[in-house]
Design a protein around this motif. Structure first.
Motif, short mmCIF file in Angstrom:
data_model
loop_
_atom_site.label_atom_id
_atom_site.label_comp_id
_atom_site.label_asym_id
_atom_site.label_seq_id
_atom_site.Cartn_x
_atom_site.Cartn_y
_atom_site.Cartn_z
N ARG A 84 -3.20 1.72 -12.51
CA ARG A 84 -3.31 0.27 -12.75
C ARG A 84 -4.75 -0.22 -12.73
O ARG A 84 -5.02 -1.38 -12.97
CB ARG A 84 -2.49 -0.50 -11.73
CG ARG A 84 -1.00 -0.25 -11.92
CD ARG A 84 -0.18 -1.12 -11.06
NE ARG A 84 1.23 -0.85 -11.30
CZ ARG A 84 2.19 -1.32 -10.56
NH1 ARG A 84 1.92 -2.10 -9.53
NH2 ARG A 84 3.44 -1.03 -10.83
N GLY A 85 -5.68 0.64 -12.39
CA GLY A 85 -7.09 0.28 -12.44
C GLY A 85 -7.58 -0.47 -11.22
O GLY A 85 -8.58 -1.18 -11.30
N VAL A 86 -6.89 -0.34 -10.09
CA VAL A 86 -7.31 -1.00 -8.86
C VAL A 86 -7.37 0.03 -7.75
O VAL A 86 -6.87 1.13 -7.88
CB VAL A 86 -6.35 -2.16 -8.47
CG1 VAL A 86 -6.41 -3.27 -9.47
CG2 VAL A 86 -4.92 -1.66 -8.33
N GLY A 87 -7.97 -0.37 -6.66
CA GLY A 87 -8.03 0.52 -5.51
C GLY A 87 -9.36 1.23 -5.41
O GLY A 87 -10.22 1.12 -6.29
N PRO A 88 -9.52 2.03 -4.36
CA PRO A 88 -10.82 2.68 -4.14
C PRO A 88 -11.11 3.81 -5.12
O PRO A 88 -12.26 4.13 -5.35
CB PRO A 88 -10.70 3.21 -2.70
CG PRO A 88 -9.23 3.35 -2.45
CD PRO A 88 -8.58 2.28 -3.27
#
Length: 180
Positions: free
Chosen positions: A20-24
């Motif tokens: 989803r293109g988020v996170g570390p």
């Protein structure tokens, strides 16, 4: 010691966040490029005194086989100071207020001149247009040479008062020859 390896749930959540293109673990977001329109005269006018930033040249190796790159021609900003110097906006607005101020028994300078031209128009049409044109040219040339407040008031009075010689039917008469 405790086991610090991630479990199955944590690995699954990392994979979902990464897709989803988020996170570390996600790749850094690239901002969208703004759509640029070509420069026009208004850009030059709006950024008259602002220095134009030079576009950084991309780094590249130049070999003897490469031709010399042509320098980009930058347009010089247009100089609009002559227009504001001639118009003198505050003086023109003040002269316009003086020209239309009803100070002479309900008449202003401009309405008095328009009434005189209208009366002249009743007797002789060409005479009214000629007088209005000569007055406009004379006051314009005086205002160009002298640039005083009085000449600006005379120019505004001549310009507004010249409407007294005008009639909506005159272009029809000029083109077709039909009179009322």
């Amino acid at each position: 010691m405790s086991d610090t390896r991630p479990g199955a749930d944590e690995l699954r959540m990392r994979a979902i966040l990464k897709t989803r293109g988020v996170g570390p673990d996600a790749p850094p977001a690239i901002p969208p490029m703004p759509r640029q329109r070509p420069r026009d005269w208004f850009d030059d006018l709006a950024e008259y005194n602002a220095p134009t930033p030079a576009a950084p040249a991309p780094p590249r190796r130049v070999t003897k086989a490469d031709p010399e790159p042509e320098p980009q021609q930058q347009r010089e900003p247009r100089d609009w100071t002559w227009l504001t110097a001639w118009l003198r906006p505050w003086q023109t607005l003040t002269a316009g207020a003086v020209a239309v101020l009803p100070a002479f028994n309900g008449w202003s300078l401009a309405t008095g001149w328009a009434n005189a031209l209208h009366d002249m128009r009743i007797d002789h049409l060409a005479g009214a247009y000629t007088t209005a044109g000569v007055a406009l040219v004379a006051t314009f040339s005086l205002d160009l040479r002298r640039g005083r407040f009085v000449t600006r008031v005379a120019l505004v009075t001549a310009a507004i008062g010249a409407t007294g010689a005008l009639d909506w039917f005159d272009p029809i008469t000029l083109v077709t020859g039909v009179t009322r």
